[in-house]
Each structure stands twice: as structure tokens, then as C-alpha cells.
Scaffold this motif. Structure first.
Motif, PDB file in Angstrom:
ATOM      1  N   TYR A   5       0.863  -1.180   0.000  1.00 19.61           N
ATOM      2  CA  TYR A   5       0.000   0.000   0.000  1.00 19.61           C
ATOM      3  C   TYR A   5       0.900   1.231   0.000  1.00 19.61           C
ATOM      4  O   TYR A   5       1.713   1.401   0.912  1.00 19.61           O
ATOM      5  CB  TYR A   5      -0.906  -0.005   1.234  1.00 19.61           C
ATOM      6  N   ILE A   6       0.757   2.075  -1.016  1.00 17.40           N
ATOM      7  CA  ILE A   6       1.624   3.244  -1.174  1.00 17.40           C
ATOM      8  C   ILE A   6       0.823   4.516  -0.896  1.00 17.40           C
ATOM      9  O   ILE A   6      -0.308   4.663  -1.362  1.00 17.40           O
ATOM     10  CB  ILE A   6       2.174   3.347  -2.620  1.00 17.40           C
ATOM     11  N   THR A   7       1.398   5.437  -0.136  1.00 23.57           N
ATOM     12  CA  THR A   7       0.795   6.765   0.019  1.00 23.57           C
ATOM     13  C   THR A   7       1.826   7.814  -0.404  1.00 23.57           C
ATOM     14  O   THR A   7       3.037   7.592  -0.295  1.00 23.57           O
ATOM     15  CB  THR A   7       0.322   7.045   1.460  1.00 23.57           C
ATOM     16  N   PHE A   8       1.341   8.955  -0.912  1.00 21.43           N
ATOM     17  CA  PHE A   8       2.237   9.996  -1.417  1.00 21.43           C
ATOM     18  C   PHE A   8       1.722  11.380  -1.038  1.00 21.43           C
ATOM     19  O   PHE A   8       0.552  11.699  -1.255  1.00 21.43           O
ATOM     20  CB  PHE A   8       2.352   9.892  -2.944  1.00 21.43           C
ATOM     21  N   GLY A   9       2.607  12.208  -0.494  1.00 26.89           N
ATOM     22  CA  GLY A   9       2.237  13.584  -0.163  1.00 26.89           C
ATOM     23  C   GLY A   9       3.292  14.225   0.726  1.00 26.89           C
ATOM     24  O   GLY A   9       4.351  13.653   0.980  1.00 26.89           O
ATOM     25  N   GLU A  10       2.976  15.413   1.225  1.00 26.21           N
ATOM     26  CA  GLU A  10       3.941  16.165   2.030  1.00 26.21           C
ATOM     27  C   GLU A  10       3.810  15.832   3.513  1.00 26.21           C
ATOM     28  O   GLU A  10       2.704  15.753   4.042  1.00 26.21           O
ATOM     29  CB  GLU A  10       3.728  17.672   1.841  1.00 26.21           C
ATOM     30  N   ILE A  11       4.945  15.644   4.158  1.00 28.18           N
ATOM     31  CA  ILE A  11       4.981  15.548   5.623  1.00 28.18           C
ATOM     32  C   ILE A  11       5.681  16.801   6.130  1.00 28.18           C
ATOM     33  O   ILE A  11       6.622  17.298   5.512  1.00 28.18           O
ATOM     34  CB  ILE A  11       5.681  14.256   6.098  1.00 28.18           C
ATOM     35  N   MET A  12       5.176  17.325   7.236  1.00 25.64           N
ATOM     36  CA  MET A  12       5.694  18.592   7.767  1.00 25.64           C
ATOM     37  C   MET A  12       6.169  18.446   9.204  1.00 25.64           C
ATOM     38  O   MET A  12       5.784  17.512   9.903  1.00 25.64           O
ATOM     39  CB  MET A  12       4.595  19.662   7.726  1.00 25.64           C
ATOM     40  N   LEU A  13       6.992  19.398   9.595  1.00 22.98           N
ATOM     41  CA  LEU A  13       7.303  19.577  11.004  1.00 22.98           C
ATOM     42  C   LEU A  13       6.083  20.232  11.635  1.00 22.98           C
ATOM     43  O   LEU A  13       5.598  21.255  11.150  1.00 22.98           O
ATOM     44  CB  LEU A  13       8.534  20.469  11.155  1.00 22.98           C
ATOM     45  N   ARG A  14       5.553  19.610  12.685  1.00 22.55           N
ATOM     46  CA  ARG A  14       4.365  20.133  13.369  1.00 22.55           C
ATOM     47  C   ARG A  14       4.829  20.795  14.664  1.00 22.55           C
ATOM     48  O   ARG A  14       5.430  20.144  15.527  1.00 22.55           O
ATOM     49  CB  ARG A  14       3.396  18.980  13.641  1.00 22.55           C
ATOM     50  N   LEU A  15       4.536  22.078  14.818  1.00 25.21           N
ATOM     51  CA  LEU A  15       4.905  22.823  16.019  1.00 25.21           C
ATOM     52  C   LEU A  15       3.620  23.268  16.724  1.00 25.21           C
ATOM     53  O   LEU A  15       2.873  24.093  16.202  1.00 25.21           O
ATOM     54  CB  LEU A  15       5.765  24.039  15.650  1.00 25.21           C
ATOM     55  N   LYS A  16       3.389  22.696  17.884  1.00 21.32           N
ATOM     56  CA  LYS A  16       2.110  22.902  18.583  1.00 21.32           C
ATOM     57  C   LYS A  16       2.339  23.553  19.941  1.00 21.32           C
ATOM     58  O   LYS A  16       3.257  23.182  20.685  1.00 21.32           O
ATOM     59  CB  LYS A  16       1.406  21.554  18.759  1.00 21.32           C
ATOM     60  N   SER A  17       1.494  24.519  20.275  1.00 26.42           N
ATOM     61  CA  SER A  17       1.557  25.099  21.613  1.00 26.42           C
ATOM     62  C   SER A  17       1.141  24.027  22.631  1.00 26.42           C
ATOM     63  O   SER A  17       0.300  23.180  22.333  1.00 26.42           O
ATOM     64  CB  SER A  17       0.645  26.325  21.714  1.00 26.42           C
ATOM     65  N   PRO A  18       1.707  24.041  23.840  1.00 29.74           N
ATOM     66  CA  PRO A  18       1.425  22.975  24.804  1.00 29.74           C
ATOM     67  C   PRO A  18      -0.048  22.935  25.228  1.00 29.74           C
ATOM     68  O   PRO A  18      -0.701  23.985  25.363  1.00 29.74           O
ATOM     69  CB  PRO A  18       2.310  23.339  26.008  1.00 29.74           C
ATOM     70  N   ASN A  19      -0.558  21.739  25.417  1.00 34.97           N
ATOM     71  CA  ASN A  19      -1.929  21.535  25.900  1.00 34.97           C
ATOM     72  C   ASN A  19      -2.922  22.370  25.086  1.00 34.97           C
ATOM     73  O   ASN A  19      -3.011  22.216  23.880  1.00 34.97           O
ATOM     74  CB  ASN A  19      -2.017  21.840  27.404  1.00 34.97           C
ATOM     75  N   PHE A  20      -3.661  23.251  25.752  1.00 34.24           N
ATOM     76  CA  PHE A  20      -4.644  24.074  25.041  1.00 34.24           C
ATOM     77  C   PHE A  20      -4.253  25.550  25.079  1.00 34.24           C
ATOM     78  O   PHE A  20      -5.098  26.439  24.991  1.00 34.24           O
ATOM     79  CB  PHE A  20      -6.042  23.858  25.637  1.00 34.24           C
ATOM     80  N   GLU A  21      -2.938  25.836  25.185  1.00 33.24           N
ATOM     81  CA  GLU A  21      -2.464  27.218  25.263  1.00 33.24           C
ATOM     82  C   GLU A  21      -2.573  27.916  23.915  1.00 33.24           C
ATOM     83  O   GLU A  21      -2.562  27.284  22.860  1.00 33.24           O
ATOM     84  CB  GLU A  21      -0.999  27.247  25.724  1.00 33.24           C
ATOM     85  N   ARG A  22      -2.664  29.259  23.963  1.00 35.43           N
ATOM     86  CA  ARG A  22      -2.560  30.063  22.743  1.00 35.43           C
ATOM     87  C   ARG A  22      -1.105  30.058  22.281  1.00 35.43           C
ATOM     88  O   ARG A  22      -0.196  29.702  23.035  1.00 35.43           O
ATOM     89  CB  ARG A  22      -2.990  31.522  23.012  1.00 35.43           C
TER      90      ARG A  22
END
Length: 343
Positions: A5-22
Motif C-alpha cells: 500500500y503506497i501513500t504519497f504527499g507532504e509531511i511537515m514539522l508540526r509545532l504545537k503550543s502545549p496543551n490548550f495554550e494560545r
């Protein structure tokens, strides 16, 4: 030899604020990786399938770390190409209650955005493969990525693979002069299994039906009309699955799906999901579950219910990847939604 099974597309660096912070409420961002098609590949590998992920990444330490992370889940990364450019980034602020989640993209000039037809050897990539999955996100990144995406589905069909596509409409990405409808309506001509929500069908394909999700309650008859219209517009498409999300607040959603295969219209079980941990990647976990279900179960209702249960569980897991097993999904499918401690 197992099917690939092949998938193709972009993977990114995900940068998320901690928990539910702004954003930058504290001077910290949690760094992980994620992207629609990589998320599907991880789901398939977790379910025990022979999954390979194809993308283009920069030849630097960030690209190396990303490949290591995807490989850790058992995904074949041997066909990932390395090229000029950078890794795309997306910033995520997790919503709560009536405050929605927020995504900010920083992916212009990424390695996959500047990749072009001919950069990937699709005949070699698809040798021995049975299934190919792509989304509407990659064609939205750039004109050359759209051409590369079209080249991929055409070659997959020529080589006899089943092609699935999540129509995934991303308003913030279509900036290079062509509309989503112009590009996607051509690409979808080569798709066997369509996957979407109501907005994807309308914004990516230009197929309109009076569906109002903001009102909370869903009119299933309208979804049947929408599925029928898509299948009528694309006669080669064997089936379409549409997710039904009732968004009551950022952390309280109703979650179900429907599927039409031209012979019958199937409605899944519905889950009332409260206290959502992370809904990003929810659609991808549905796609991964559906691909697994269609290949492992005799009945389409079972396949659809597996997909919905898998994506229901994803809402409890932080990060893009759905870290669940077949056994956990089947347990929820069987009606065990108590969440009791297992010991």
C-alpha cells in the motif's frame, strides 16, 4: 508476498503550543511530524499492512529525523526522495470549548512544492503494489506538485492499482493561480475510492448540495444526494465515503460516516465524542481505517464501521498519527466504549 500500500504527499514539522495554550502563551512549541498521507501510511502499518510512504524531503538533519520517525512505525521509507528546498512547517493551536483549533502553514518552497513530474520513478515505486492513496492537499501546494500528483494517479491506474483519494480541501493553500475545482476534477477522474467531507466535495469538485453542518444536526438524505452526484460526475469511481462531523464545540463532536458504492447507501454507527484531545489527523485515520477495512472485511458496512471506530479513537490521541491497533478498533466496533481500565 503481501500486497503493498503506497501513500504519497507532504509531511511537515508540526509545532504545537502545549496543551490548550494560545501561541506563545509560554515560550514552548512541541515538535512532532505529520501530514495527511504520512498519517494514513502510519495507520496502515499499525494495522499490520505493508505500507510505504513516498515524499520529497531535504537532505539535512531535520529530513533525516522525520524519516526515522516514520520508519519507527514500520512504514517503508526506502522510496522517499531527497531534494533541494526545505521541510514544510505547520503551527497548531489546539482549540477548546467554543474556541476553534487554529492551523498556520509555513510550507512555501518546500522540497515537495518544487518537485516536478519526472522527479519520482512511479513505475519503480508502484512495482508489486496493490493500492495507492493520495489527497487533495499535495495538488494544492504548487503547480508542479499538482502535475506530479496527476502523473502519480495516471501511472497507478495504468499499472492496475486501486487508487483512493481524500479530496481534502485546504483554502489556505490554493494560491498559485489554479482553483481546486480545475485541478481536482481532473485528478479525480483516475480515482476508484473517493473519501471526503461535505466541504471537500463542494469546494474541491464544485458539486453542490444543501448541507448545513454549522446547525449541528445532519440531514442524511442530503449526504446521499451528495454521494450520488459525485458518483454521477465520475463514472469510473467505484464508491465514495463521506464523513459526518457534528461540531458542537471544539471538544465535543458527533462522528459518523456514510458510504455509497452505487448499489447501496450505508450509514455507520455514530459516536458522541466529548473531551477531544486532538482532532487533527481525524480524517486521515478514517482513510487509513477504510483502506484496511475494504481489504480485510467481506462486508462494506464492517469496513465503514472499522474506519469510523479507528478515527473515533484518534480523537483521544495527541499528534498527527493514530497509534491504535486492529484489536483496539475492533473492541470499540463491538460496542465496548466504556473506557474502563484494562488490567
Amino acid at each position: 508476498m503481501s500486497q503493498k500500500y503506497i501513500t504519497f504527499g507532504e509531511i511537515m514539522l508540526r509545532l504545537k503550543s502545549p496543551n490548550f495554550e494560545r501561541f506563545f502563551q509560554s515560550p514552548v512549541l512541541e515538535a512532532t511530524f505529520g501530514g495527511g498521507e504520512a498519517n494514513v501510511a502510519v495507520s496502515l502499518a499499525n494495522f499490520g499492512l505493508d505500507a510505504a510512504y513516498v515524499t520529497v524531503l531535504p537532505s539535512n538533519d531535520i529530513g533525516n529525523a522525520c524519516i526515522s520517525e516514520v520508519r519507527r512505525f514500520g512504514v517503508d521509507t526506502s522510496m522517499i526522495a531527497r531534494g533541494p528546498g526545505r521541510m514544510g512547517i505547520y503551527f497548531l493551536e489546539n482549540g477548546a470549548n467554543q474556541r476553534p483549533s487554529k492551523v498556520i502553514y509555513d510550507r512555501a518552497g518546500s522540497s515537495i512544492a518544487i518537485a516536478k513530474p519526472g522527479d519520482l520513478d512511479w513505475k519503480k515505486i508502484f512495482a508489486g503494489a496493490a493500492w495507492f492513496h493520495i489527497t487533495g492537499i499535495t495538488p494544492a501546494i504548487s503547480a508542479s506538485a499538482a502535475e506530479l500528483s496527476l502523473e502519480s494517479v495516471k501511472t497507478a491506474k495504468e499499472m492496475g492499482l486501486t487508487v483512493s483519494c481524500d479530496f481534502n480541501y485546504r483554502a489556505n493553500l490554493w494560491k498559485y493561480g489554479k482553483t481546486a475545482v480545475e485541478v481536482m476534477s481532473e485528478l479525480v477522474k483516475h480515482v476508484d475510492v473517493g473519501i471526503a467531507n461535505e466541504e471537500d466535495c463542494q469546494k474541491s469538485l464544485g458539486i453542490k448540495v444543501d448541507v448545513k453542518v454549522e446547525e449541528g444536526e445532519l440531514n442524511v438524505d442530503q449526504y446521499k444526494k451528495l454521494a450520488d452526484k459525485v458518483l454521477e460526475a465520475y463514472p469510473q469511481m467505484k464508491m465514495i465515503a463521506i464523513t459526518l462531523r457534528e461540531s458542537k464545540s471544539a471538544d465535543h463532536n458527533g462522528w459518523s460516516a456514510c458510504l455509497s458504492d452505487r448499489n447501496e447507501f450505508i450509514l455507520s454507527r455514530k459516536y458522541d465524542i466529548t473531551d477531544i484531545v486532538d482532532r487533527v489527523g481525524g480524517g486521515d485515520s478514517f482513510s487509513g481505517g477504510l483502506i484496511y477495512g475494504l481489504n480485510k472485511y467481506e462486508s462494506k458496512p464492517d469496513a465503514l464501521n472499522f474506519a469510523v471506530a479507528a478515527s473515533c479513537l484518534k480523537h483521544s490521541i495527541s499528534g498527527d498519527f493514530n497509534r491504535v491497533s486492529v484489536q483496539e478498533v475492533e473492541k470499540l466496533m463491538g460496542g465496548d466504549a466504556s473506557g474502563r481500565v484494562q488490567r
